[in-house]
Design an enzyme around this catalytic site. Structure first.
Site, short mmCIF file in Angstrom:
data_model
loop_
_atom_site.label_atom_id
_atom_site.label_comp_id
_atom_site.label_asym_id
_atom_site.label_seq_id
_atom_site.Cartn_x
_atom_site.Cartn_y
_atom_site.Cartn_z
N GLY A 90 0.57 -1.31 -0.17
CA GLY A 90 -0.14 0.44 -0.35
C GLY A 90 0.90 1.36 -0.34
N SER A 91 1.81 1.22 0.05
CA SER A 91 2.97 2.12 0.02
C SER A 91 2.19 3.97 -1.46
CB SER A 91 4.28 2.06 -0.81
OG SER A 91 4.52 1.35 -2.04
N ARG B 242 -5.47 -7.91 -9.02
CA ARG B 242 -6.27 -9.07 -9.87
C ARG B 242 -7.53 -8.13 -10.70
NH1 ARG B 242 -7.09 -13.15 -7.80
NH2 ARG B 242 -6.05 -13.16 -5.17
N ASN C 179 -4.96 2.13 -13.28
CA ASN C 179 -4.01 1.61 -12.26
C ASN C 179 -2.48 1.62 -12.49
OD1 ASN C 179 -3.16 -1.61 -11.70
ND2 ASN C 179 -2.31 -1.52 -13.95
N HIS D 19 1.09 0.47 -13.24
CA HIS D 19 1.57 -1.14 -13.15
C HIS D 19 3.69 -0.61 -13.46
CE1 HIS D 19 2.48 -4.50 -15.25
NE2 HIS D 19 3.52 -3.64 -16.05
C1 GAR Z 1 3.78 -1.22 -6.93
O1 GAR Z 1 5.18 -2.09 -7.57
C2 GAR Z 1 2.79 -0.76 -8.51
O2 GAR Z 1 3.19 -0.52 -9.92
C3 GAR Z 1 2.76 -2.45 -9.14
O3 GAR Z 1 1.99 -3.02 -6.92
C4 GAR Z 1 3.01 -2.69 -6.58
C5 GAR Z 1 2.24 -2.62 -5.40
O4 GAR Z 1 3.03 -1.66 -4.12
N1 GAR Z 1 1.03 -3.24 -9.87
C6 GAR Z 1 0.74 -4.36 -9.96
O5 GAR Z 1 1.95 -5.00 -10.65
C7 GAR Z 1 -0.48 -4.48 -10.66
N2 GAR Z 1 0.19 -5.25 -12.04
P1 GAR Z 1 1.91 -0.60 -3.10
O6 GAR Z 1 1.32 -2.15 -2.72
O7 GAR Z 1 3.46 -0.24 -2.34
O8 GAR Z 1 2.14 0.85 -4.11
#
Ligand code: GAR
Length: 202
Positions: A14-15, A93, A109, A111
């Site tokens: 969740g950063s 998801r 979103n 990515h």
């Molecule tokens: C982030 O790096 C985001 O870009 C990626 O998951 C991480 C979540 O970090 N998302 C994906 O790969 C989506 N396909 P966070 O929970 O610290 O925000």
């Protein structure tokens, strides 16, 4: 202009959610986080949400859960909450068609790669294995494909010879924390105009 009402979806740390929350708290983004939804009861980001008194709701996705029904229950939950924007902040998801259609051009979103390269999971690993010299992150509207929707913002990160998946992911994350809030701010100010695949900032 009225505050936009945001639902944030998370699966883990969740950063990005925290970065967005800070920009809302300091008045930079004119929005309210109405609810934080997670598919994972253990998501670390839920602790931050609770500490900061955001309403949270877990929709646990278990083995065998029907994806269409799963997102129908989320939609039922969101129905009377008058949501303007769904923010996928590390939500792992693939959304069902019905929620994408219900919130058309209102789901964003982040990515961790320069789309259309390396969609799907383990984007940073894919980038290293391919041997690209630059990667980065992309904020985009969600359409019915996987990481294929119109691009709002991208940021570039150089890949170093000694990068591991983690070091690259960490440097990309720093950029995510910049362009994700920036993109949400633009949305909340009605400054994003979608023309086909292109998103213009007006
Ligand atoms: C982030 O790096 C985001 O870009 C990626 O998951 C991480 C979540 O970090 N998302 C994906 O790969 C989506 N396909 P966070 O929970 O610290 O925000």
């Amino acid at each position: 202009m009225e505050k936009k009402r945001i639902a944030v979806f998370i699966s883990g740390r969740g950063s990005n959610f925290k970065a967005i929350s800070e920009h809302i708290k300091n008045g930079d983004i004119n929005a309210e986080i109405v609810v934080v939804i997670s598919d994972n009861p253990e998501a670390k980001g839920l602790a931050y949400a609770r500490e900061n008194r955001y309403p949270t709701q877990v929709f646990e996705f278990k083995k065998g859960t029907d994806r269409v029904k799963y997102f129908e229950s989320i939609m039922d939950f969101l129905e009377d909450r008058d949501i303007d924007l769904i923010v996928l902040a590390g939500f792992m998801r693939v959304l069902s068609e019905n929620i994408i259609n219900r919130y058309k051009h209102r789901i964003i979103n982040i990515h961790p790669a320069l789309l259309p390269s390396f969609p799907g999971t383990h984007a940073q690993r894919q980038a290293l294995e391919y041997g690209v010299k630059i990667s980065g992150c992309t904020v985009h509207f969600v359409d019915s494909g996987v990481d294929t929707g119109p691009i709002i913002k991208q940021a570039v990160v150089e890949v170093k010879d000694d990068d591991t998946e983690n070091t690259l992911a960490d440097r990309i994350l720093e950029k995510e924390h910049i362009i994700f809030p920036e993109s949400i701010k633009l949305f909340c100010e009605d400054k994003l105009k979608i023309e086909g695949r292109r998103v213009k900032i007006i």
